[in-house]
Design a protein around this motif. Structure first.
Motif, PDB file in Angstrom:
ATOM      1  N   PRO A 244       1.505   4.965  -5.490  1.00  0.00           N
ATOM      2  CA  PRO A 244       2.324   4.989  -4.459  1.00  0.00           C
ATOM      3  C   PRO A 244       2.038   4.080  -3.230  1.00  0.00           C
ATOM      4  O   PRO A 244       0.933   3.633  -3.047  1.00  0.00           O
ATOM      5  CB  PRO A 244       2.313   6.370  -3.985  1.00  0.00           C
ATOM      6  CG  PRO A 244       0.793   6.752  -4.381  1.00  0.00           C
ATOM      7  CD  PRO A 244       0.483   6.073  -5.477  1.00  0.00           C
ATOM      8  N   ARG A 245       3.217   3.759  -2.605  1.00  0.00           N
ATOM      9  CA  ARG A 245       2.911   2.863  -1.247  1.00  0.00           C
ATOM     10  C   ARG A 245       2.673   3.730  -0.337  1.00  0.00           C
ATOM     11  O   ARG A 245       2.847   4.938  -0.051  1.00  0.00           O
ATOM     12  CB  ARG A 245       4.247   2.190  -1.028  1.00  0.00           C
ATOM     13  CG  ARG A 245       4.792   1.158  -2.101  1.00  0.00           C
ATOM     14  CD  ARG A 245       6.220   0.644  -1.952  1.00  0.00           C
ATOM     15  NE  ARG A 245       6.377   0.485  -0.712  1.00  0.00           N
ATOM     16  CZ  ARG A 245       7.714   0.064   0.108  1.00  0.00           C
ATOM     17  NH1 ARG A 245       8.696   0.070  -0.812  1.00  0.00           N
ATOM     18  NH2 ARG A 245       7.667  -0.127   1.499  1.00  0.00           N
ATOM     19  N   TYR A 246       1.881   3.166   0.582  1.00  0.00           N
ATOM     20  CA  TYR A 246       1.323   3.684   1.893  1.00  0.00           C
ATOM     21  C   TYR A 246       1.852   2.948   3.146  1.00  0.00           C
ATOM     22  O   TYR A 246       1.935   1.670   2.842  1.00  0.00           O
ATOM     23  CB  TYR A 246      -0.036   4.012   1.913  1.00  0.00           C
ATOM     24  CG  TYR A 246      -0.782   4.692   0.740  1.00  0.00           C
ATOM     25  CD1 TYR A 246      -0.777   6.156   0.838  1.00  0.00           C
ATOM     26  CD2 TYR A 246      -1.211   4.276  -0.455  1.00  0.00           C
ATOM     27  CE1 TYR A 246      -1.233   6.855  -0.222  1.00  0.00           C
ATOM     28  CE2 TYR A 246      -1.709   4.972  -1.350  1.00  0.00           C
ATOM     29  CZ  TYR A 246      -1.655   6.318  -1.187  1.00  0.00           C
ATOM     30  OH  TYR A 246      -2.047   7.368  -2.317  1.00  0.00           O
ATOM     31  N   PRO A 247       2.005   3.574   4.154  1.00  0.00           N
ATOM     32  CA  PRO A 247       2.431   2.873   5.380  1.00  0.00           C
ATOM     33  C   PRO A 247       1.306   1.762   6.030  1.00  0.00           C
ATOM     34  O   PRO A 247       0.215   2.316   5.602  1.00  0.00           O
ATOM     35  CB  PRO A 247       2.557   4.037   6.492  1.00  0.00           C
ATOM     36  CG  PRO A 247       1.948   5.123   6.030  1.00  0.00           C
ATOM     37  CD  PRO A 247       1.800   5.021   4.287  1.00  0.00           C
ATOM     38  N   ARG A 248       1.651   0.718   6.240  1.00  0.00           N
ATOM     39  CA  ARG A 248       0.772  -0.206   6.763  1.00  0.00           C
ATOM     40  C   ARG A 248       0.946  -0.585   8.285  1.00  0.00           C
ATOM     41  O   ARG A 248       2.339  -0.586   8.600  1.00  0.00           O
ATOM     42  CB  ARG A 248       0.785  -1.468   5.988  1.00  0.00           C
ATOM     43  CG  ARG A 248       0.175  -1.214   4.619  1.00  0.00           C
ATOM     44  CD  ARG A 248       0.140  -2.668   3.900  1.00  0.00           C
ATOM     45  NE  ARG A 248      -0.797  -2.447   2.647  1.00  0.00           N
ATOM     46  CZ  ARG A 248      -2.169  -2.486   2.555  1.00  0.00           C
ATOM     47  NH1 ARG A 248      -2.855  -2.454   3.659  1.00  0.00           N
ATOM     48  NH2 ARG A 248      -2.666  -2.179   1.255  1.00  0.00           N
ATOM     49  N   CYS A 249       0.057  -0.923   8.968  1.00  0.00           N
ATOM     50  CA  CYS A 249       0.331  -1.314  10.365  1.00  0.00           C
ATOM     51  C   CYS A 249       0.902  -2.541  10.497  1.00  0.00           C
ATOM     52  O   CYS A 249       0.411  -3.580   9.916  1.00  0.00           O
ATOM     53  CB  CYS A 249      -1.217  -1.215  11.275  1.00  0.00           C
ATOM     54  SG  CYS A 249      -1.019  -1.748  12.988  1.00  0.00           S
ATOM     55  N   PRO A 250       1.828  -2.759  11.384  1.00  0.00           N
ATOM     56  CA  PRO A 250       2.505  -3.915  11.566  1.00  0.00           C
ATOM     57  C   PRO A 250       1.609  -4.978  12.350  1.00  0.00           C
ATOM     58  O   PRO A 250       1.974  -6.235  12.362  1.00  0.00           O
ATOM     59  CB  PRO A 250       3.910  -3.851  12.425  1.00  0.00           C
ATOM     60  CG  PRO A 250       3.607  -2.273  13.020  1.00  0.00           C
ATOM     61  CD  PRO A 250       2.805  -1.655  12.121  1.00  0.00           C
ATOM     62  N   ILE A 251       0.813  -4.318  12.902  1.00  0.00           N
ATOM     63  CA  ILE A 251      -0.240  -5.468  13.836  1.00  0.00           C
ATOM     64  C   ILE A 251      -1.501  -6.030  12.882  1.00  0.00           C
ATOM     65  O   ILE A 251      -1.684  -7.024  12.978  1.00  0.00           O
ATOM     66  CB  ILE A 251      -0.678  -4.626  15.063  1.00  0.00           C
ATOM     67  CG1 ILE A 251       0.424  -4.124  15.866  1.00  0.00           C
ATOM     68  CG2 ILE A 251      -1.626  -5.418  15.992  1.00  0.00           C
ATOM     69  CD1 ILE A 251       1.308  -5.038  16.361  1.00  0.00           C
ATOM     70  N   CYS A 252      -2.118  -5.116  12.588  1.00  0.00           N
ATOM     71  CA  CYS A 252      -3.289  -5.203  11.851  1.00  0.00           C
ATOM     72  C   CYS A 252      -3.077  -5.283  10.198  1.00  0.00           C
ATOM     73  O   CYS A 252      -3.861  -5.794   9.509  1.00  0.00           O
ATOM     74  CB  CYS A 252      -4.569  -4.275  11.946  1.00  0.00           C
ATOM     75  SG  CYS A 252      -4.617  -2.674  11.521  1.00  0.00           S
ATOM     76  N   GLY A 253      -2.210  -4.576   9.681  1.00  0.00           N
ATOM     77  CA  GLY A 253      -1.895  -4.744   8.250  1.00  0.00           C
ATOM     78  C   GLY A 253      -2.777  -3.642   7.647  1.00  0.00           C
ATOM     79  O   GLY A 253      -2.400  -3.450   6.260  1.00  0.00           O
ATOM     80  N   GLU A 254      -3.503  -2.903   7.903  1.00  0.00           N
ATOM     81  CA  GLU A 254      -4.109  -1.886   7.505  1.00  0.00           C
ATOM     82  C   GLU A 254      -3.485  -0.810   7.148  1.00  0.00           C
ATOM     83  O   GLU A 254      -2.586  -0.341   7.794  1.00  0.00           O
ATOM     84  CB  GLU A 254      -5.477  -1.368   8.203  1.00  0.00           C
ATOM     85  CG  GLU A 254      -6.270  -2.341   8.444  1.00  0.00           C
ATOM     86  CD  GLU A 254      -7.153  -2.856   7.140  1.00  0.00           C
ATOM     87  OE1 GLU A 254      -7.529  -2.083   6.158  1.00  0.00           O
ATOM     88  OE2 GLU A 254      -7.486  -4.179   6.804  1.00  0.00           O
ATOM     89  N   GLU A 255      -3.758  -0.028   5.955  1.00  0.00           N
ATOM     90  CA  GLU A 255      -3.085   1.288   5.589  1.00  0.00           C
ATOM     91  C   GLU A 255      -3.493   2.207   6.861  1.00  0.00           C
ATOM     92  O   GLU A 255      -4.605   2.350   7.471  1.00  0.00           O
ATOM     93  CB  GLU A 255      -3.736   1.900   4.208  1.00  0.00           C
ATOM     94  CG  GLU A 255      -3.106   1.173   3.151  1.00  0.00           C
ATOM     95  CD  GLU A 255      -3.612   1.942   1.617  1.00  0.00           C
ATOM     96  OE1 GLU A 255      -4.240   2.731   1.656  1.00  0.00           O
ATOM     97  OE2 GLU A 255      -3.347   1.066   0.693  1.00  0.00           O
ATOM     98  N   CYS A 256      -2.561   3.040   7.114  1.00  0.00           N
ATOM     99  CA  CYS A 256      -2.571   4.009   8.515  1.00  0.00           C
ATOM    100  C   CYS A 256      -1.953   5.127   8.258  1.00  0.00           C
ATOM    101  O   CYS A 256      -1.093   5.303   7.525  1.00  0.00           O
ATOM    102  CB  CYS A 256      -2.439   3.280   9.740  1.00  0.00           C
ATOM    103  SG  CYS A 256      -0.760   2.795   9.749  1.00  0.00           S
TER     104      CYS A 256
END
Length: 71
Positions: free
Chosen positions: A25-37
């Motif tokens: 499944p896809r997880y949300p990623r931060c638009p600033i750092c790109g990490e899963e959050c």
């Protein structure tokens, strides 16, 4: 008669990967750092400023910038 039919491809993917379509499944990623959050933070104007991975929380009583020097 032997009726050894192969499993449907969806069942095969589920057994192999744990996901029915064979993709994780896809997880949300931060638009600033790109990490899963899990949590994303926005400023009062609606601009993203970071997430629970890249934003640090500070106690206002201990932050120098919260007490401007009196003149």
């Amino acid at each position: 008669m032997n009726y050894d039919l192969p499993d449907h491809p969806v069942v095969q993917n589920l057994e192999r990967t744990g996901y029915p379509d064979g993709k994780e499944p896809r997880y949300p990623r931060c638009p600033i750092c790109g990490e899963e959050c899990e949590t994303i933070y926005k400023d009062r104007y609606g601009a993203y400023v970071g997430c629970d991975v890249c934003v640090e929380t500070k106690d206002a009583w201990e932050a120098e910038g919260c007490f401007p020097e009196e003149e």
